[in-house]
Design a protein around this motif. Structure first.
Motif, PDB file in Angstrom:
ATOM      1  N   LEU A   1      12.340   5.893   1.106  1.00  0.00           N
ATOM      2  CA  LEU A   1      12.409   6.058  -0.345  1.00  0.00           C
ATOM      3  C   LEU A   1      11.307   6.983  -0.849  1.00  0.00           C
ATOM      4  O   LEU A   1      11.534   7.825  -1.717  1.00  0.00           O
ATOM      5  CB  LEU A   1      12.303   4.699  -1.035  1.00  0.00           C
ATOM      6  N   VAL A   2      10.101   6.825  -0.298  1.00  0.00           N
ATOM      7  CA  VAL A   2       8.983   7.677  -0.726  1.00  0.00           C
ATOM      8  C   VAL A   2       9.183   9.096  -0.205  1.00  0.00           C
ATOM      9  O   VAL A   2       8.986  10.074  -0.944  1.00  0.00           O
ATOM     10  CB  VAL A   2       7.641   7.089  -0.239  1.00  0.00           C
ATOM     11  N   ALA A   3       9.582   9.225   1.052  1.00  0.00           N
ATOM     12  CA  ALA A   3       9.766  10.556   1.632  1.00  0.00           C
ATOM     13  C   ALA A   3      10.858  11.345   0.914  1.00  0.00           C
ATOM     14  O   ALA A   3      10.770  12.569   0.796  1.00  0.00           O
ATOM     15  CB  ALA A   3      10.097  10.429   3.120  1.00  0.00           C
ATOM     16  N   SER A   4      11.886  10.627   0.421  1.00  0.00           N
ATOM     17  CA  SER A   4      12.987  11.291  -0.282  1.00  0.00           C
ATOM     18  C   SER A   4      12.759  11.355  -1.793  1.00  0.00           C
ATOM     19  O   SER A   4      13.652  11.771  -2.537  1.00  0.00           O
ATOM     20  CB  SER A   4      14.303  10.565   0.006  1.00  0.00           C
ATOM     21  N   ARG A   5      11.594  10.922  -2.235  1.00  0.00           N
ATOM     22  CA  ARG A   5      11.182  10.955  -3.652  1.00  0.00           C
ATOM     23  C   ARG A   5      12.044  10.068  -4.544  1.00  0.00           C
ATOM     24  O   ARG A   5      12.162  10.298  -5.747  1.00  0.00           O
ATOM     25  CB  ARG A   5      11.175  12.394  -4.173  1.00  0.00           C
ATOM     26  N   ARG A   6      12.619   9.052  -3.959  1.00  0.00           N
ATOM     27  CA  ARG A   6      13.337   8.059  -4.761  1.00  0.00           C
ATOM     28  C   ARG A   6      12.378   7.001  -5.316  1.00  0.00           C
ATOM     29  O   ARG A   6      12.747   6.228  -6.197  1.00  0.00           O
ATOM     30  CB  ARG A   6      14.422   7.388  -3.925  1.00  0.00           C
ATOM     31  N   CYS A   7      11.182   6.948  -4.760  1.00  0.00           N
ATOM     32  CA  CYS A   7      10.135   6.040  -5.229  1.00  0.00           C
ATOM     33  C   CYS A   7       8.806   6.764  -5.036  1.00  0.00           C
ATOM     34  O   CYS A   7       8.666   7.583  -4.115  1.00  0.00           O
ATOM     35  CB  CYS A   7      10.174   4.732  -4.432  1.00  0.00           C
ATOM     36  N   THR A   8       7.822   6.477  -5.888  1.00  0.00           N
ATOM     37  CA  THR A   8       6.592   7.268  -5.850  1.00  0.00           C
ATOM     38  C   THR A   8       5.554   6.770  -4.859  1.00  0.00           C
ATOM     39  O   THR A   8       4.735   7.541  -4.371  1.00  0.00           O
ATOM     40  CB  THR A   8       5.942   7.335  -7.249  1.00  0.00           C
ATOM     41  N   ARG A   9       5.548   5.466  -4.546  1.00  0.00           N
ATOM     42  CA  ARG A   9       4.533   4.893  -3.672  1.00  0.00           C
ATOM     43  C   ARG A   9       5.175   3.868  -2.734  1.00  0.00           C
ATOM     44  O   ARG A   9       6.225   3.296  -3.046  1.00  0.00           O
ATOM     45  CB  ARG A   9       3.427   4.200  -4.474  1.00  0.00           C
ATOM     46  N   GLY A  10       4.522   3.606  -1.605  1.00  0.00           N
ATOM     47  CA  GLY A  10       5.034   2.610  -0.674  1.00  0.00           C
ATOM     48  C   GLY A  10       3.922   1.830  -0.008  1.00  0.00           C
ATOM     49  O   GLY A  10       2.886   2.408   0.370  1.00  0.00           O
ATOM     50  N   VAL A  11       4.103   0.524   0.134  1.00  0.00           N
ATOM     51  CA  VAL A  11       3.226  -0.325   0.937  1.00  0.00           C
ATOM     52  C   VAL A  11       4.081  -0.811   2.098  1.00  0.00           C
ATOM     53  O   VAL A  11       5.076  -1.516   1.895  1.00  0.00           O
ATOM     54  CB  VAL A  11       2.665  -1.506   0.128  1.00  0.00           C
ATOM     55  N   LEU A  12       3.714  -0.422   3.312  1.00  0.00           N
ATOM     56  CA  LEU A  12       4.564  -0.592   4.476  1.00  0.00           C
ATOM     57  C   LEU A  12       3.944  -1.604   5.432  1.00  0.00           C
ATOM     58  O   LEU A  12       2.842  -1.390   5.944  1.00  0.00           O
ATOM     59  CB  LEU A  12       4.756   0.750   5.185  1.00  0.00           C
ATOM     60  N   ILE A  13       4.652  -2.693   5.686  1.00  0.00           N
ATOM     61  CA  ILE A  13       4.151  -3.787   6.515  1.00  0.00           C
ATOM     62  C   ILE A  13       4.917  -3.790   7.832  1.00  0.00           C
ATOM     63  O   ILE A  13       6.126  -4.006   7.859  1.00  0.00           O
ATOM     64  CB  ILE A  13       4.330  -5.140   5.792  1.00  0.00           C
ATOM     65  N   GLY A  14       4.218  -3.538   8.930  1.00  0.00           N
ATOM     66  CA  GLY A  14       4.867  -3.520  10.232  1.00  0.00           C
ATOM     67  C   GLY A  14       5.899  -2.423  10.357  1.00  0.00           C
ATOM     68  O   GLY A  14       7.026  -2.673  10.784  1.00  0.00           O
ATOM     69  N   VAL A  15       5.508  -1.199  10.025  1.00  0.00           N
ATOM     70  CA  VAL A  15       6.471  -0.098   9.991  1.00  0.00           C
ATOM     71  C   VAL A  15       6.471   0.691  11.293  1.00  0.00           C
ATOM     72  O   VAL A  15       5.422   0.875  11.924  1.00  0.00           O
ATOM     73  CB  VAL A  15       6.178   0.857   8.815  1.00  0.00           C
TER      74      VAL A  15
END
Length: 237
Positions: A76-90
Motif C-alpha cells: 500500500l505504501v509502495a503503491s502510494r495508496r497509503c502514506t505510512r506503514g508499520v510492518l510487523i514480521g514482514v
C-alpha cells in the motif's frame, strides 16, 4: 495519524483485540479484513487485492500490518495508496526465480490441503509450524478463541489468498526499502530469528524488537506491541 490494522494470513480483525485493549494513540484504529478472509472477496492479482484493502482504509494515514498484513501494508505504501506503514514480521520480497518457484510450490501444497482435507486439518498443520512454536506461552483461552475464529474461515477463499497474495505472487519490494525508509517502521519479535535477521539486512531501515515474542507479537506481547506501534507512528509523523 490514524491507523488501520491488517491481520495475518488465516487470521481476522479480532486477532488485534489484545493490542487494541492496550492502544496508546489518541484515535482508535480501523480494522481491515484481508481479501479471502471473512466476507471480503479475493481478486485475481496482487495489485487488485491491494485495491480491495485500500477501499477499507477509511482515510487512515498509517497501515499497520502483521505478516501477510505487513506485506500488504508495504504494498500500500509502495503503491502510494497509503502514506505510512508499520510492518510487523514482514518479508519484503523474494530474491530470485528459484526462491519464488519454491515458495509457489509451498503455497500450492497448503492450498491443496485446504481444498482436499479441509480447514480443521489445515489449522492443525499451519499452527504446528516451527515458526509458531513460541505461541504456546500465550493464554490458553486466547489460543482457543483464535482457533475457533480460524476454523470459521472458508477453505476455498483461503486457498485463493495463498495463490494470489502469497509471497510468490507479491512483487519484490526489497529494492524500494531504502526510498521508503522515512515512510515505514519495522517491528519484529526478538525471538523470531528468521525475520529479525531479514530486517537487520535491510539498508537504512530502523526497527524495534519486542522482547519475549516470536513471530506473532499480536498474540504473545500485545501490550508491548501497542507501545511499539505508538512509538513508531510518532516517529513517522
Amino acid at each position: 495519524m490514524r491507523c488501520a490494522l491488517l491481520h495475518g494470513f488465516a487470521g481476522e480483525p479480532s486477532f488485534w483485540d489484545g493490542v487494541i485493549t492496550a492502544w496508546q494513540l489518541p484515535e482508535p484504529p480501523v480494522l481491515v479484513t484481508l481479501p479471502g478472509h471473512g466476507r471480503i472477496e479475493i481478486a485475481e492479482s496482487w495489485d487488485d487485492n491491494l485495491e480491495l484493502v485500500a477501499q477499507q482504509l477509511d482515510h487512515c494515514e498509517v497501515a499497520v500490518g502483521y505478516s501477510l498484513g505487513a506485506r500488504v501494508a508495504l504494498g500500500l505504501v509502495a503503491s502510494r495508496r497509503c502514506t505510512r506503514g508499520v510492518l510487523i514480521g514482514v518479508n519484503p520480497g523474494l530474491r530470485d526465480d528459484i526462491e519464488r518457484s519454491a515458495r509457489r510450490d509451498s503455497d500450492a501444497a497448503w492450498a491443496k490441503m485446504l481444498r482436499e482435507e479441509g480447514i480443521v486439518a489445515f489449522e492443525q498443520a499451519w499452527t504446528g509450524q516451527p515458526i509458531f512454536a513460541t505461541q504456546t506461552r500465550a493464554p490458553v483461552e486466547v489460543l482457543n478463541a483464535r482457533r475457533d475464529k480460524r476454523l470459521a474461515l472458508l477453505p476455498e477463499p483461503l486457498a485463493r489468498s495463498l495463490e494470489t497474495m502469497g509471497l510468490a505472487a507479491m512483487p519484490d519490494y526489497r529494492a524500494d526499502m531504502g526510498a521508503l525508509a522515512s515512510k515505514i517502521a519495522l517491528i519484529v519479535g526478538a525471538e523470531d530469528d528468521k525475520f529479525a535477521g531479514m530486517v537487520r539486512a535491510l539498508p537504512s531501515v530502523s526497527f524495534e524488537a519486542i522482547p519475549n515474542a516470536g513471530h506473532d507479537p499480536t498474540l504473545e506481547q500485545p501490550e508491548a506491541l501497542a507501545a511499539a506501534i505508538a512509538r513508531a507512528v510518532v516517529a513517522l509523523a
